[in-house]
Enzyme design. Structure first.
Site, short mmCIF file in Angstrom:
data_model
loop_
_atom_site.label_atom_id
_atom_site.label_comp_id
_atom_site.label_asym_id
_atom_site.label_seq_id
_atom_site.Cartn_x
_atom_site.Cartn_y
_atom_site.Cartn_z
N CYS A 152 -11.04 -7.18 0.86
CA CYS A 152 -10.86 -8.63 0.88
C CYS A 152 -11.86 -9.27 1.83
O CYS A 152 -12.08 -10.47 1.79
CB CYS A 152 -9.44 -8.97 1.32
SG CYS A 152 -8.22 -8.05 0.41
N GLN B 104 0.82 -1.22 0.00
CA GLN B 104 0.00 0.00 0.00
C GLN B 104 0.85 1.27 0.00
O GLN B 104 0.33 2.36 -0.22
CB GLN B 104 -0.92 0.01 1.23
CG GLN B 104 -2.03 -1.03 1.18
CD GLN B 104 -3.07 -0.73 0.12
OE1 GLN B 104 -3.14 0.37 -0.43
NE2 GLN B 104 -3.90 -1.71 -0.17
#
Ligand code: PMP
Length: 386
Positions: free
Chosen positions: A328, A182
């Site tokens: 997710c 990220q």
């Protein structure tokens, strides 16, 4: 209700950069040789792979020979943990340490390893999601083979002090891994400065293609392949090269390096515009994570007495794409384990929304969200049974 679509889910995945699409399209039909073949077709394909390797090495501040291409960050993370498992099986140590807030590709791997008799300890985080250094140090010992701590969290955006944690890991003779998936393209990630042994990253989080990623392995760190069956990547990762995607990832890395400072500042300004707008117009909100050490595009907010999923669906009706906790975890109504690990109660963890801004967002889009969100929260709170 709206015909404009606003994408604010850039931590789930990013739109591929038009420059990258164009460059990939230019070679897609013509470069079809197997990059491992010795003939001219193979050599052309190989040159694209090596071009990408150099671009990624420039971005990570390391040598091209330390780069292994993978199918993404999940594979890179699994590879590192399988190396640690092999070291434990060779009696080089007996424990792995990671944290309570890692991505599922690590949290689930840990569960799998524990079921297979490997000891893994999880270091806790404070209310801002920063690793508690004293607790981490208490867990350390000369039996630890690997310490794995993510650079920036996908939900809260909280950034860890990887340089300091690496120092601690190395003091005890452990290897150090960071999942920088990220952080890439948002903050500087330097293998040299941080002195880490392994770094995971993924093309689709920084405007490159999906299904392709990278594992940096320091030249002095051990490596055992996770995928067997071919001599690609000097025997480190078997499988025919995904040439065009690797090439695209390399271009995305080049663009990320060139625009890093500008991108960081622009994302932070937009994120702050959004945060201030929401805080000023919606009563009783809790901004999650660390505000000082935060990925520039990430804003995670809890709205007490409003369910995260309901907010997401209402925003979707206005054409605004966001996420509750981690993408997710979509399909499960479990509260975010990351927010619970930061000490939030179940209600706040349930009512959280992650806005993740990216290269293609604009101030106008931010202002539109600030306009439509307050009545949505008001309405949901009115019908809330809590
Ligand atoms: N680590 C982190 C921190 C992530 O955010 C993600 C993507 N959600 C991954 C790993 C997995 O990346 P990939 O999709 O490339 O497998």
């Amino acid at each position: 209700m709206s015909n404009k679509l606003i994408y604010m889910d850039n931590n789930a995945t990013t739109r591929i950069a038009p420059e990258v699409v164009k460059a990939m399209a230019e070679v897609e039909g013509s470069v079809y040789g197997n990059a491992s073949s010795m003939h001219a077709f193979g050599r052309v394909a190989n040159s694209l792979v090596e071009d990408a390797r150099k671009n990624v090495a420039d971005l990570l501040d390391c040598s091209p020979s330390e780069i292994t291409f993978t199918s993404g960050a999940s594979e890179a993370n699994n590879t590192v943990f399988s190396i640690a498992r092999a070291l434990i099986e060779k009696k080089k140590g007996s424990r792995i340490i990671t944290t309570t807030i890692e991505h599922p590709s690590i949290i689930e791997t840990v569960k799998y390893l524990k079921n297979h008799g490997i000891t893994v300890d999880l270091a806790p985080v404070d209310t801002e999601g920063r690793v508690k250094m004293d607790e981490l140090e208490k867990l350390m010992g000369s039996d630890v083979v690997l310490v794995s701590v993510m650079t920036g969290n996908n939900e809260t955006g909280t950034i860890q002090d990887i340089e300091k944690i690496t120092e601690l890991a190395h003091k005890y003779g452990a290897l150090m891994h960071t999942d920088a998936t990220q952080a890439i393209g948002k903050i500087e990630v330097s293998a040299k400065k941080w002195a880490v042994d392994y770094i995971s990253m993924s093309g689709h989080k920084f405007y490159g293609p999906k299904g392709v990623g990278v594992l940096f392995t320091r030249s002095t760190a051990p490596f055992m392949p996770y995928i067997h069956g071919g001599e690609q990547e000097h025997g480190r990762r078997a499988g025919t090269y995904n040439t065009v995607s690797i090439y695209g990832l390399g271009l995305a890395a080049k663009l990320a390096k060139e625009g890093l400072k500008e991108e960081h500042d622009r994302l932070w300004e937009m994120r702050e515009r959004l945060r201030k707008g929401i805080v000023a117009n919606v009563p009783d909100v809790v901004v999650n994570g660390c505000q000082e050490h935060c990925l520039p595009g990430t804003l995670d907010i809890s709205f007490p007495c409003a369910e995260g999923e309901s907010i997401l669906l209402m925003l979707d009706m206005y054409g605004i794409a966001v996420s509750t906790g981690s993408a997710c975890a979509t399909g499960s109504l479990e509260p975010s384990y990351v927010l619970l690990a930061c000490g939030l109660d179940v209600e706040l963890a349930h009512g959280s929304i992650r806005f993740s801004l990216g290269r293609y967002n604009t101030d106008e889009e931010v202002d539109y969200v600030i306009e439509v969100l307050p009545p949505i929260i008001k309405r949901l709170r009115e019908i809330s049974t809590r």
